[in-house]
Enzyme design. Structure first.
Site, PDB file in Angstrom:
ATOM      1  N   ASP A   7      77.782 113.312  26.772  1.00 37.60           N
ATOM      2  CA  ASP A   7      77.111 114.563  27.114  1.00 37.60           C
ATOM      3  C   ASP A   7      75.643 114.425  26.693  1.00 37.60           C
ATOM      4  O   ASP A   7      75.241 113.454  26.051  1.00 37.60           O
ATOM      5  CB  ASP A   7      77.795 115.762  26.440  1.00 37.60           C
TER       6      ASP A   7
HETATM    7  C1  BGC Z   1      76.456 120.281  28.942  1.00 35.75           C
HETATM    8  C2  BGC Z   1      77.226 119.548  30.015  1.00 35.75           C
HETATM    9  C3  BGC Z   1      76.349 119.293  31.207  1.00 35.75           C
HETATM   10  C4  BGC Z   1      75.126 118.524  30.757  1.00 35.75           C
HETATM   11  C5  BGC Z   1      74.170 118.170  31.887  1.00 35.75           C
HETATM   12  C6  BGC Z   1      75.139 119.617  28.636  1.00 35.75           C
HETATM   13  O1  BGC Z   1      74.352 120.428  27.803  1.00 35.75           O
HETATM   14  O2  BGC Z   1      77.250 120.356  27.763  1.00 35.75           O
HETATM   15  O3  BGC Z   1      78.363 120.270  30.374  1.00 35.75           O
HETATM   16  O4  BGC Z   1      77.052 118.609  32.191  1.00 35.75           O
HETATM   17  O5  BGC Z   1      74.417 119.318  29.816  1.00 35.75           O
HETATM   18  O6  BGC Z   1      73.553 119.252  32.401  1.00 35.75           O
END
Ligand code: BGC
Length: 721
Positions: A259
């Site tokens: 993530d």
């Molecule tokens: C979130 C994810 C997301 C990623 C990209 C993160 O802050 O936890 O779910 O896919 O950002 O946007």
């Protein structure tokens, strides 16, 4: 792909492991930005990066890909990823609402439309579905999940992956799905975002793992790590979780992406001394792509002295990334799916918007309807009041390409359906004043029926929106108190991304309609439900508590040694598992949702009371519609094991069926019960079915059930019990 790998320099390989955000790319080329300097990245590093997130749009993607390939020695195309969560430009209801449709067909179609629209805009991978089991409405990301039940989540996870990726080949109308967040991100302590998760492995495997497993079984091509710690180690560095459970047990052989900055956060978690050590930990855990921490870029500083194990792990990760690009067909056509023409034709096409409307109609939940105040009849003079009466902010969080300014408001659609509608704001989301209240009161006094459109704005659910008070803000409750005091029928429509404490709202209102965030055609769907053009059929995918103090509250809780007994008073037995200031019961249970029709389940029967290995018990129940309107309802089958090796949930969903029952009609629903449906997680962390007695329950929600006992026996002679 192995041959291509052999031709790559170490720098090129490390490049494939990097994912950069849109900030590193101008409209048609890579650019040096502030963060790049901070991380000592060069322009060559950016041109080596294997993937980018958050860029879409046919023209823009084409230009960036062209410029990128012109700089790429081996012509390895750039991979475009984005969060296409509940729609791209046509926005569907939030995933929690889609869960409440109890219709995998609706979920699959939402994903199909999102895939086709975003593929035309150049997206290759979506960071969806999020299949985290959620039980704490204080956590704002419950809106991205399909709820509190392992079985419902698993069914919906499969439907979403199938919708995004297609059934067989990943053609140009489909995109790769990235299941997230592995694992147990939905259980942060106290509902506080990014907080510790600490659950036993037994519980993890029984309740949290099944939905991820279902998505992987449906061939999801990517998995995303979660921010949280699990079993004492952050997921992104957790070798047992990633190598043993994800790769070996679940047999996931696709791409594992971190993530956002989750590798960097290993330093904050205190399991890595610096970014370089964090990179080592993540690589060892098998994380292939580093989203935005620049930790893997640290390998560039030590290219000449990479040890053999690290080099080997890098090769394995690069190979998985190249294979994903190949599966997507990018080596044959780096401009896969991109088409301004198709963008024009399919984005927000009538068919897609219609699908979004149907999805909203299937997800809206009728929570209360005293004296059939709903549906409203067209001659009624309506006062539509509240901060959500006249706004396009009904798309919900994670709809970054959706446009609130193009979204029809409830006011507009209601005015088209009903002759007399007067509108007032009544209160802002969090603040009210006397002038707003007076204006609202004046139109309410003049009306036959009041519709209050209340709730929170889209950006108060989703990531980083944890809350300790899940009631409506005081200014809106004050507005409702005023409206209720006028003695006119009061219908309250609630817009929310999470279960709320609606105790006061329920007490003040004659009818309560849960809109969730219903998406691009949500206003039309709501109007159709309010006016009876559509009979509501959504059911709650999460329990609604009476008060935040009961949270986490969910229907499938484990038995305790001191269960409450409703027949006993406090004086008779004080020492039971209960509160002294609140009941244990929810305000609205899991699976609950009313209809304009009047359903009853009757005549639960079974063909035998003994289930044996490799065999089936057939159960049947009749759904009777006593009313003069046709409608859909959800027949829910639950089980309970009387005595197990481990403590069992009081009930757990094993099957459901959304059925349409004609006016005054009867429909028969059946369940073919097999031994695997009774399986439970044992102390040795494996799943198996114990011999013994089970209750098979059926109901129209988790609290309204009838049951039949059956016995599972491995060797017993069959006889009629
Ligand atoms: C979130 C994810 C997301 C990623 C990209 C993160 O802050 O936890 O779910 O896919 O950002 O946007």
């Amino acid at each position: 792909m192995k041959r291509l790998l052999q031709r790559m320099t170490t720098e090129e390989k490390i490049g494939q492991l990097l994912q950069l955000s849109a900030d590193f790319f101008a409209d048609n080329q890579a650019v040096i930005t502030g963060p790049m300097k901070a991380h000592k990245l060069t322009i060559e590093t950016v041109y080596n990066a294997g993937s980018v997130l958050g860029i879409s749009g046919a023209a823009r993607v084409r230009k960036i890909q062209t410029d990128y390939l012109a700089h790429s020695r081996l012509k390895i195309p750039l991979l475009f990823m984005a969060d296409v969560v509940h729609g791209y430009r046509t926005i569907f209801p939030i995933p929690l609402a889609l869960g409440g449709s109890f219709s995998p067909q609706v979920m699959q179609q939402a994903a199909e439309v999102a895939a086709a629209e975003s593929a035309a805009g150049g997206v290759h991978v979506t960071f969806a579905p999020m299949v985290d089991l959620v039980r704490d409405p204080r956590w704002g990301r419950v809106m991205e999940s399909t709820g509190e039940d392992p079985y419902l989540n698993s069914v919906m996870a499969k439907a979403a992956v199938t919708g995004f990726q297609g059934l067989e080949t990943l053609d140009q109308d489909h995109i790769a799905a990235c299941v997230k967040h592995f694992a147990a991100y939905g259980a942060p302590e106290a509902g506080r975002e990014y907080n510790t998760v600490d659950i036993s492995e037994w519980r993890f495997r029984e309740q949290y793992l099944p939905a991820y497993a279902a998505a992987i079984e449906s061939q999801a091509l990517l998995v995303m790590t979660s921010f949280n710690t699990l079993f004492g180690v952050p997921a992104t560095a957790n070798q047992r979780l990633m190598r043993q459970i994800l790769r070996d047990e679940l047999q996931f052989n696709g791409v594992l992406i971190s993530d956002w900055d989750a590798i960097g956060e290993l330093v904050h978690h205190g399991v890595a001394g610096d970014l370089s050590a964090a990179a080592d930990l993540a690589l060892k855990a098998g994380v292939d792509i580093d989203m935005m921490s620049f930790a893997y870029a640290k390998y560039l500083e030590r290219v000449s002295k990479l040890d053999q194990q690290t080099a080997q792990l890098i090769d394995e990760s690069v190979l998985r990334i190249l294979e994903l690009k190949q599966t997507l067909g990018l080596f044959d056509d780096p401009y896969r799916g991109i088409s301004e023409d198709r963008e024009q034709k399919i984005i927000q096409s009538e068919a897609n918007l219609h699908a979004a409307q149907i999805a909203a109609e299937q997800s809206i939940v009728l929570l209360k309807n005293r004296q059939q105040v709903l549906p409203i009849t067209p001659e009624k003079r309506i006062a539509l009041i509240g901060p959500l009466a006249d706004t396009g902010d009904i798309l919900g969080s994670w709809s970054w390409s959706g446009k609130a300014e193009e979204t029809p408001h409830l006011r507009t659609t209601l005015e088209q359906a009903v002759a007399h509608v007067q509108v007032a704001r009544g209160s802002d989301y969090h603040m009210g004043n006397d002038a707003l209240l007076h204006e609202a009161e004046a139109i309410a006094r003049d009306a036959d029926l009041i519709i209050a459109a209340v709730g929170l704005p889209s950006d108060e659910s989703g990531e980083a929106t944890s809350m300790t008070d899940i009631r409506l803000p005081e200014s809106q409750r004050k507005l409702l108190r005023l409206l209720a005091s006028l003695g006119k029928p009061l219908v309250t429509v609630v817009f929310t991304g999470r279960p709320m404490d609606l105790t006061e709202v329920d007490a003040l209102s004659d009818a309560v309609l849960l809109a969730w965030f219903p998406g691009s055609r949500g206003a039309q769907a709501l109007t159709n439900v309010l006016t009876g053009v559509v009979n509501p059929s959504g059911k709650l995918p999460m329990t609604f508590p009476r008060s935040v103090g009961q949270v986490p509250l969910y229907y499938n809780y484990y038995r305790t040694g001191r269960p409450i007994n409703h027949d006993q008073t406090d004086d008779e037995n004080k020492y039971l598992s209960k509160y002294i200031d609140e009941s244990n019961d929810p305000l609205y249970p899991f699976g609950f949702g009313l209809s304009y029709a009047d359903f009853e389940l009757s005549d639960l029967t079974t063909d035998t009371a003994i289930l044996k290995p490799e065999s089936t018990v057939n159960l049947q129940v009749r759904v009777v519609n006593h009313s003069n309107v046709p409608g859909q309802t959800v027949v829910q089958w639950y089980i309970h094991q009387e005595v197990g090796e481990t403590v069992r949930p009081v009930k757990q969903l094993i099957s459901f069926e959304k059925v349409m029952v004609p006016a005054q009609g009867i429909v028969t629903c059946s369940l073919a019960l097999t031994p695997d449906m009774l399986a439970s997680m044992h102390m040795n962390l494996t799943e198996s079915t114990d011999e013994g007695n089970y209750q098979i329950m059926v109901g129209l929600n988790a609290d309204d059930i009838q049951q039949q006992e059956i016995q599972y026996a491995e060797n017993k002679e069959e006889h009629n019990a």
